[in-house]
Design an enzyme around this catalytic site. Structure first.
Site, mmCIF file in Angstrom:
data_model
loop_
_atom_site.group_PDB
_atom_site.id
_atom_site.type_symbol
_atom_site.label_atom_id
_atom_site.label_comp_id
_atom_site.label_asym_id
_atom_site.label_seq_id
_atom_site.Cartn_x
_atom_site.Cartn_y
_atom_site.Cartn_z
ATOM 1 C CG ASP A 113 -4.484 5.939 -0.598
ATOM 2 O OD1 ASP A 113 -5.128 6.532 -1.481
ATOM 3 O OD2 ASP A 113 -5.017 5.166 0.225
ATOM 4 C CD1 TRP A 140 -2.653 1.756 0.664
ATOM 5 C CD2 TRP A 140 -1.376 2.267 2.436
ATOM 6 N NE1 TRP A 140 -3.038 2.990 1.129
ATOM 7 C CE2 TRP A 140 -2.280 3.330 2.207
ATOM 8 C CE3 TRP A 140 -0.472 2.362 3.489
ATOM 9 C CZ2 TRP A 140 -2.319 4.463 3.016
ATOM 10 C CZ3 TRP A 140 -0.497 3.496 4.291
ATOM 11 C CH2 TRP A 140 -1.421 4.530 4.045
ATOM 12 C CD1 TRP A 169 -15.599 0.766 -6.729
ATOM 13 C CD2 TRP A 169 -17.223 0.907 -8.252
ATOM 14 N NE1 TRP A 169 -16.274 -0.421 -6.705
ATOM 15 C CE2 TRP A 169 -17.277 -0.367 -7.638
ATOM 16 C CE3 TRP A 169 -18.148 1.213 -9.254
ATOM 17 C CZ2 TRP A 169 -18.217 -1.333 -8.004
ATOM 18 C CZ3 TRP A 169 -19.081 0.250 -9.619
ATOM 19 C CH2 TRP A 169 -19.119 -1.001 -8.991
ATOM 20 C CG ASP A 170 -11.684 3.951 -2.083
ATOM 21 O OD1 ASP A 170 -10.831 3.101 -2.369
ATOM 22 O OD2 ASP A 170 -11.474 4.895 -1.289
HETATM 23 C C1 DGJ Z 1 -8.801 5.384 0.125
HETATM 24 C C2 DGJ Z 1 -8.527 6.186 -1.107
HETATM 25 O O1 DGJ Z 1 -7.403 5.706 -1.774
HETATM 26 C C3 DGJ Z 1 -8.403 7.647 -0.737
HETATM 27 O O2 DGJ Z 1 -8.078 8.397 -1.881
HETATM 28 C C4 DGJ Z 1 -9.698 8.106 -0.131
HETATM 29 O O3 DGJ Z 1 -10.722 8.052 -1.090
HETATM 30 C C5 DGJ Z 1 -10.031 7.254 1.080
HETATM 31 N N1 DGJ Z 1 -10.016 5.852 0.755
HETATM 32 C C6 DGJ Z 1 -11.378 7.612 1.632
HETATM 33 O O4 DGJ Z 1 -11.786 6.791 2.638
#
Ligand code: DGJ
Length: 744
Positions: A547, A198, A476-477
């Site tokens: 992220d 990650w 869409w996460d």
């Molecule tokens: C994980 C994503 O990668 C972030 O950009 C953000 O949208 C957060 N989730 C929100 O909870």
């Protein structure tokens, strides 16, 4: 493009760029002859296959001690019958046997490319763009058919492969069903994998092949941050600009395996498909199973040549819809600026500054729905939180669109918190194994998307929000891996299907939303780049790459990502410093110079920035608007790797080669650092380019820039002469090249 040679029962797929040759072996199985740069068409390729005996093996044909599957190169090898390498598939039958014997039945060659029902796949717009071979094999004992599908594209150095099983006999279990297997003649290769974790996804790892099995894979339910389904096989001497290499793109978003196995005779078997761990498909009488697709690419022009082939195919024949060829809007995402802590007033004041800076799309991220004030509640309840947003999403979207920006919204459709109305109503809708605890991740649980009623419920909720408000973008996460995978709705013998059925559910939801809202630009995300794969691109034209928004870390992520994925599909934002993840300060111009090479945006609170940085951002946005097509759709070249050196260099060149932009990103400043120059690529040798953006403005011809190179040395504080710019750690240069109409 596809020729059948009766003499040696071989099929030659060729488009002038590449050739793929397979044939029917002595035992009726499909054998492999060649995959690589194009060779001529001729009536017989039997000289490409050796029959040189090696003792201590096994022979399937009575009286024949020469033909051994172990010593043949195969197309889709079966388990347990005289080939001791890993098979492409395995079928467990009623009597406990897993042996099969699929022999040639017939074949079809036709124009175009069939769709793979319910699965993402490359496509053609006109039938003349591609030709398909469907090779039909039959196993008499199980009464099963196996269809091997091969499509060659007229304009791309790519063959698309997949397999379909049809069962006309007793029920069986498919314990493994890879999408492709191909045996290369030797093992003088290096394997490139794109691995990490990650926030440091798709770092480049290159290792020489060795005897035995080497592989990457995921059993996490999504393609994952840890390994990417995409791999490269390259000759040791292959560089970015020269030499032979192969790319294998798996068009799938769930568990996968990409493997290379080197046998005792130096043959390399590459396989790609759904990971057999956790997979077991019950194939009843009359049922069929279609594997996802694998795309096999080949280039003789080095890794840049390979990536360019992959970029073009994915960008134009995987991505669909009205956003495919369109420049992507410059967006402002609220997440790193506000996390869950916002209300309508705060968002609107933030949006006003964004608009003033030139932002085109305002995206409200997590926190707008249910009781979502932290990450412990709300997922599953896709109704606006009226305490935070008294006018709902429709009202907020209206205010923002009236300002002159488009409006976008975040969803995490596949998840639920226990503290939600959805969970309270349907506690059995999560993936969980009876009588065992369900592990949590980010305080959330995975909805059982293998169940159509679960997908329906989420569709209805999302459809309502998207219909009621003016929304033109959806992020869409998907923020956790799957555990204790079991569906309350499936019988015991079908539990090995849940992982795959889950992904089919995700694809189904995407497909329904795309049909209903074709104007919406989808951006996929999985805690950043945990589901950055070719399958997702079929539904979502862009993906939030990671992220990590630290500029230095981002260079690594985006450099690695560029091997297998188009630049325009790579979501990239300028964020605040010190970076929330690394606590590192990098200059604003560097953060933006990195993010420019992607689907560009900002993710920081403009209300906290000093006036001079706001002015800088306005200028950055204006510059990007002028050159967006070049950044997003230009031909991309990697010139220097940050994994090998203190500096990354890459560039994009316009289609007519009259414009180019080159990004130079330094890691640490060094005293008395060596002088540096970099040879550019892709320019027109005879054109004279005006060079701006670096320390000096000057003119140089394409041949000079590509053969002599571009000077990129800079000065640290201690070395500076008057008037010179002082460089720092994490400095960068963005050098712009424009061809002069008048020759200088
Ligand atoms: C994980 C994503 O990668 C972030 O950009 C953000 O949208 C957060 N989730 C929100 O909870």
């Amino acid at each position: 493009m596809i020729t059948y040679n009766k003499t040696d029962r071989s099929f030659h797929l060729s488009n002038g760029k590449i050739s793929y040759i397979l044939y029917i072996m002595k035992n009726g199985h499909a054998g492999h002859r060649y995959f690589g740069r194009a060779v001529r068409n001729r009536g017989d390729y039997s000289h490409m296959t050796e029959m040189v005996p090696r003792p201590l093996t096994a022979f399937p044909i009575e009286g024949d001690a020469l033909f051994s599957p172990e010593q043949q190169r195969q197309e889709y090898p079966c388990a347990g019958a005289a080939d001791f390498r890993m098979p492409a598939f395995s079928i467990r039958q009623k009597n406990g046997s897993a042996i099969s014997d699929f022999r040639y039945a017939d074949h079809r060659i036709f124009s175009g490319k069939p769709k793979l029902s319910g699965l993402p796949a490359s496509y053609c717009e006109e039938e003349s763009e591609a030709e398909t071979l469907e090779l039909h094999l039959h196993d008499a004992v199980t009464d099963m058919d196996l269809f091997l599908l091969y499509t060659i594209f007229r304009d791309h150095a790519c063959v698309a492969r997949s397999a379909r099983f049809e069962n006309h006999g007793e029920p069986v279990f498919l314990d493994a069903a890879m999408s492709m297997s191909v045996d290369f003649y030797d093992s003088d290769y290096e394997l490139m994998q794109f691995s990490g974790a990650w926030s440091r996804e798709r770092h480049v790892i290159t290792s020489p092949l060795r005897a035995g099995m080497q592989s990457v894979g995921s059993v996490r339910g999504h393609s994952s941050h840890n390994h990417n389904p995409f791999i490269i096989l390259k000759r040791p001497h292959t560089t970015e600009s020269t030499g032979e290499c192969f790319g294998f793109q798996f068009v799938y978003s769930g568990n996968f395996l990409s493997s290379a196995e080197v046998d005792a005779f130096g043959v390399t078997r590459i396989r790609q498909g759904i990971h057999p761990q956790g997979f077991c498909w019950h194939l009843g009488t009359g049922e069929s199973f279609q594997t996802p697709e694998s795309l096999l690419f080949c280039s003789g022009d080095g890794l840049n040549g390979l990536s360019q082939e992959i970029h073009t195919l994915l960008r134009t024949r995987m991505v669909r819809g009205c956003w495919r060829d369109r420049e992507r809007p410059i967006l402002m995402n609220s997440w790193e600026a506000t996390t869950f802590d916002f209300d309508e007033e705060k968002i609107l004041s933030f949006a006003r500054i964004a608009k003033d800076c030139g932002i085109e799309l305002f995206v409200l991220d997590d926190g707008w729905f249910g009781k979502r004030n932290n990450d412990r509640a709300g997922l599953g309840d896709w109704q606006p939180n009226l305490e935070k947003l008294p006018h709902g999403i429709a009202g907020l979207a209206k205010s923002i669109t009236e300002m002159g920006m488009a409006f976008g919204l975040w969803f995490e459709p596949e998840m639920v918190n226990k503290d939600s109305d959805l969970y309270r109503a349907h506690p059995d809708w999560i993936l969980q194994t009876p009588e065992r605890a369900a592990s949590h991740g980010r305080s959330q649980y995975v909805l059982d998307f293998s169940r159509p009623e679960v997908v329906d419920c989420i569709y209805e909720q999302m459809e309502k929000v998207l219909s009621e408000a003016d929304i033109s973008y959806v992020k869409w996460d998907m923020n956790r891996s799957m555990t204790e995978v079991y569906s309350a709705a499936l019988p015991p013998e079908r539990q090995g299907e849940v992982f795959h059925r889950y992904i089919l559910g995700v694809y189904d939801l995407y497909e329904r939303l795309i049909r209903k809202f074709p104007h919406i630009l989808f951006e996929s995300c999985s805690s950043g780049g945990g589901r950055f794969d070719a399958g997702m691109l079929y539904y979502a034209p862009q993906c939030w790459a990671s992220d990590t928004t630290d500029a230095h870390e981002r260079v690594l992520v985006q450099y690695g990502t560029s091997y297998g994925y188009p630049i325009v599909s790579t979501g990239a934002h300028t964020a605040a410093v010190p970076n929330w993840l690394t606590n590192r300060r990098t200059p604003l111009h560097t953060r933006t110079n990195v993010a420019y090479f992607g689907a560009f945006g900002y993710e920081l609170n403009l209300c906290w920035l000093p006036e001079e940085e706001i002015e800088q951002i306005k200028a950055q946005i204006a510059f990007y608007k002028q050159h967006r097509r070049l950044f997003q759709f230009g031909t991309f070249y990697r010139l220097q790797s940050p994994f090998d050196t203190n500096e990354a260099v890459w560039m994009a060149v316009s289609e007519d080669r009259r414009q180019a932009v080159c990004g130079v990103y330094k890691t640490l400043n060094r005293p008395l650092s060596p002088f540096r120059k970099v040879q550019l690529a892709g320019l027109d040798e005879s054109l004279c380019y005006r060079i701006t953006g670096g320390d000096n403005e000057y003119h140089a011809y394409g041949d000079e820039l590509m053969h002599f190179g571009l000077l990129i040395s800079d000065c640290s504080a201690g070395e500076r002469m008057e008037g010179q710019r002082v460089s720092s750690d994490f400095d960068s240069q963005l050098i712009f090249l424009e061809a002069e109409t008048e020759v200088q």
